[in-house]
Design an enzyme around this catalytic site. Structure first.
Site, PDB file in Angstrom:
ATOM      1  N   ASP A  55      -3.949  41.114  39.332  1.00 28.15           N
ATOM      2  CA  ASP A  55      -3.032  40.563  40.319  1.00 28.15           C
ATOM      3  C   ASP A  55      -2.308  39.398  39.650  1.00 28.15           C
ATOM      4  OD1 ASP A  55      -2.074  40.042  43.061  1.00 28.15           O
ATOM      5  OD2 ASP A  55      -3.945  41.007  43.673  1.00 28.15           O
TER       6      ASP A  55
ATOM      7  N   GLU B  42       3.985  43.893  45.603  1.00 30.27           N
ATOM      8  CA  GLU B  42       3.944  43.728  47.050  1.00 30.27           C
ATOM      9  C   GLU B  42       5.316  43.246  47.519  1.00 30.27           C
ATOM     10  OE1 GLU B  42       1.299  41.374  50.371  1.00 30.27           O
ATOM     11  OE2 GLU B  42       1.905  40.311  48.569  1.00 30.27           O
TER      12      GLU B  42
ATOM     13  N   HIS C 257      -6.887  44.777  50.878  1.00 33.43           N
ATOM     14  CA  HIS C 257      -7.658  43.628  51.362  1.00 33.43           C
ATOM     15  C   HIS C 257      -6.948  42.885  52.487  1.00 33.43           C
ATOM     16  CE1 HIS C 257      -4.629  42.054  48.744  1.00 33.43           C
ATOM     17  NE2 HIS C 257      -4.951  40.822  49.060  1.00 33.43           N
ATOM     18  N   ASP C 258      -5.709  43.261  52.779  1.00 29.83           N
ATOM     19  CA  ASP C 258      -4.946  42.586  53.839  1.00 29.83           C
ATOM     20  C   ASP C 258      -4.837  43.420  55.113  1.00 29.83           C
ATOM     21  OD1 ASP C 258      -4.302  40.366  52.247  1.00 29.83           O
ATOM     22  OD2 ASP C 258      -2.483  41.306  51.474  1.00 29.83           O
TER      23      ASP C 258
ATOM     24  N   ASP D 242       2.042  39.786  43.328  1.00 33.71           N
ATOM     25  CA  ASP D 242       1.794  39.306  44.686  1.00 33.71           C
ATOM     26  C   ASP D 242       3.062  38.714  45.296  1.00 33.71           C
ATOM     27  OD1 ASP D 242      -0.253  38.407  46.761  1.00 33.71           O
ATOM     28  OD2 ASP D 242       0.658  36.482  46.233  1.00 33.71           O
TER      29      ASP D 242
HETATM   30  C1  GLC Z   1      -0.410  38.454  49.404  1.00 34.05           C
HETATM   31  C2  GLC Z   1      -1.874  38.780  49.281  1.00 34.05           C
HETATM   32  C3  GLC Z   1      -2.614  38.027  50.334  1.00 34.05           C
HETATM   33  C4  GLC Z   1      -2.401  36.540  50.123  1.00 34.05           C
HETATM   34  C5  GLC Z   1      -0.910  36.205  50.058  1.00 34.05           C
HETATM   35  C6  GLC Z   1      -0.668  34.815  49.542  1.00 34.05           C
HETATM   36  O1  GLC Z   1       0.113  38.878  50.597  1.00 34.05           O
HETATM   37  O2  GLC Z   1      -2.077  40.164  49.359  1.00 34.05           O
HETATM   38  O3  GLC Z   1      -3.983  38.339  50.355  1.00 34.05           O
HETATM   39  O4  GLC Z   1      -2.991  35.818  51.163  1.00 34.05           O
HETATM   40  O5  GLC Z   1      -0.213  37.083  49.208  1.00 34.05           O
HETATM   41  O6  GLC Z   1      -0.803  34.764  48.157  1.00 34.05           O
END
Ligand code: GLC
Length: 528
Positions: free
Chosen positions: A99, A264, A325-326, A201
């Protein structure tokens, strides 16, 4: 490893290291734990592993708040263990993706400590600082995703700083070329160590409007909408400048052979097209959560598939994600029986397949009592069920104490583990979800090609039907999402290659076929 396109037909397995396997008994998963479980990955047949952040962190947002981009968090392991993991995965012909968190640092990161030390510090402009509005309040109405204003007042230097997430996660100023170079060097640091790429991310969040215009209200919001989502992030997110930074990131990755960038991004607004890039490439795989977000009936899922495939740019390649994980676990969203159909979809649609450790054993979300809650999202935006702890509880390895995750006290509760709900039990049960995953992945590898044509068929009475056709053969997936027994006409002779109910595998079918509720078949079409 010379096949530049391994990931096109590949299956990528997401691991949140804290929750996967604890190798040293402190209740937190770690790199040694992952090293102990590589047989599991190989048994499943996955080709790539993506690890949630492993760098040093004060854990305000469980690793997504990084205090040193070029090291390993001691609670998770050492650099030597990471090197060992890279080699061990490569030796098994699997790739490792890390990540990469470019948007923000932890507030304890030395860059931010310097930046907030004085207005004249050379790192001042590495973060997004701004004077107060005329009334002394924040510069504009932008909201943090984890609640409240996205601006935090800094008493010492008399300015606000911007944070898209927690106030302990100050945003880097991506407009500053020095920041970009520093972050590209972070990428190079890991690429040189042998990692095969990154999941980027919050990749579309990097730049904010330079005029600092107020975000407009979200017209779809109502009193039940969580406060951080009551505005449309028109000016605080997804600015055109960010697309240029994506091109620069891609150029860095392309300095090394065969590396991959997942990202993402928000593909809901405007589709994924621009994230692939036009002419100048951006990301290989903007992550697509369409299957998770869709309602779970044939018309909705079929529509989500068509919509998405139509929007993938001609130079792009599709991908499908069923867990993260989200997000609420697929088994909790659609139930155990339909989670089998979700797996069948994931592995037979055209595109890279990505799932989250635990999906293969049908792990559900676990209720985490308030006094054990750890995720700031749930804690800071109470009453809105946004907490992500339920999908981050430990992986279930065996029907023993703490499901074999740790010999210590697990950092999040393991929950009630049903009989048959662990890896050790499912590996010996040919009818288990995990065995189905393995059969689907093996089928995908042996029969499907990334060059196959995708051909949708008309859905019949709540049954989703689509074909893959190419050198490897013609295959029809039939997924009964109607909730009832159905008869559908396949108009071909077929032999069942993979079925949610294993006893049907090998059946020869012709013409009108019967599917029980929540049943799915992948059939090879054979010409008589
Ligand atoms: C992304 C991650 C998440 C995190 C956020 C802030 O959305 O997947 O888990 O809280 O970024 O870095």
């Amino acid at each position: 490893m010379t096949d530049a396109a391994w990931w096109r037909s590949g299956v990528i397995y997401q691991i949140a290291p804290r929750s996967f396997c604890d190798g040293n008994g402190d209740g937190v998963g770690d790199l040694v734990g992952i090293l102990q479980r590589l047989d599991h990955l190989e048994w499943l047949g996955v080709e790539g592993v993506w690890l949630c952040p492993i760098s040093p962190t004060p854990n305000r947002d469980f690793g997504y708040d990084i205090s040193d981009f070029c090291d390993v968090e001691p609670e998770l392991g050492t650099m030597a263990e990471l090197d060992e993991l890279i080699s061990a995965l490569h030796a098994r012909d699997m790739r490792l993706l890390l990540d990469f968190v470019p948007n923000h640092t932890a507030d304890v990161h030395p860059w931010f400590q310097a930046s907030r030390s004085s207005r004249t510090d050379p790192r001042r402009d590495w973060y997004v600082w701004c004077d107060a509005a005329a009334n002394g309040g924040p510069p504009n109405n932008w909201l943090g995703r984890f609640g409240g204003s996205a601006w935090e007042w800094d008493e010492k230097t008399g300015q606000y700083y911007y944070h898209a997430f927690l106030k302990e996660q100050p945003d880097l100023n991506w407009r500053n070329p020095e920041v970009r170079e520093a972050m590209y060097d972070v990428m190079r640091f890991w690429l040189r160590r042998g990692v095969d790429g990154f999941r980027v991310d919050a990749a579309a969040v990097l730049a904010e409007d330079d005029l600092l215009r107020d975000d407009p209200p979200n017209p779809e919001a109502n009193e039940r909408t969580p406060p951080p989502q009551r505005q449309k992030r028109v000016y605080s997110d997804d600015r055109p400048e960010t697309l240029g930074y994506m091109e620069e990131m891609r150029a860095v990755v392309d300095e090394f052979p065969d590396r991959l960038l997942l990202a993402e991004v928000d593909v809901d607004s405007g589709g994924p097209g621009r994230f692939y890039g036009f002419g100048t490439p951006r990301f290989h795989l903007p992550l697509n959560y369409g299957l998770i977000d869709s309602a779970w009936d044939a018309d909705s899922v079929g529509g989500a598939i068509d919509d998405y495939l139509a929007a993938v740019s001609p130079h792009g390649w599709p991908d499908w994600v069923i867990g993260s994980h989200d997000k609420t676990r697929i088994a909790s969203r659609v139930g155990q029986a339909r989670a089998r159909l979700a797996a069948m979809l994931l592995f037979t649609l055209p595109g890279t397949a990505i799932f989250y450790a635990g999906d293969e054993i049908g792990m559900p979300d676990v209720d985490v009592p308030e006094d054990r809650a750890r995720d700031p999202f749930g804690i800071l935006v109470p009453g809105c069920a946004l907490g992500r702890d339920p999908h981050r509880v430990p992986m279930r390895w065996s029907p023993t104490a703490n499901a074999g995750f740790t010999s210590g006290e697990p950092w999040l509760p393991v929950g009630d583990v049903p009989s048959g709900g662990t890896v050790a039990e499912q590996i010996t049960d040919p009818d288990s979800m995990m065995s189905l995953y393995r059969r689907l992945i093996a089928f995908r590898r042996s029969a499907l090609r990334s060059s196959d044509r995708f051909r949708a068929r008309r859905h019949e009475a709540g049954v989703l039907l689509f074909q893959r056709e190419g050198d490897g053969g013609r295959y029809l997936s039939a997924l009964n999402l109607s909730g009832e027994r159905r008869l559908v006409d396949i108009a071909d002779a077929a032999s069942v290659r993979v079925a949610t109910d294993r006893s049907r595998e090998g059946d020869r079918l012709y013409g009108r076929i019967e599917l029980r509720a929540d049943e799915g078949l992948v059939m090879e079409l054979v010409t008589d």
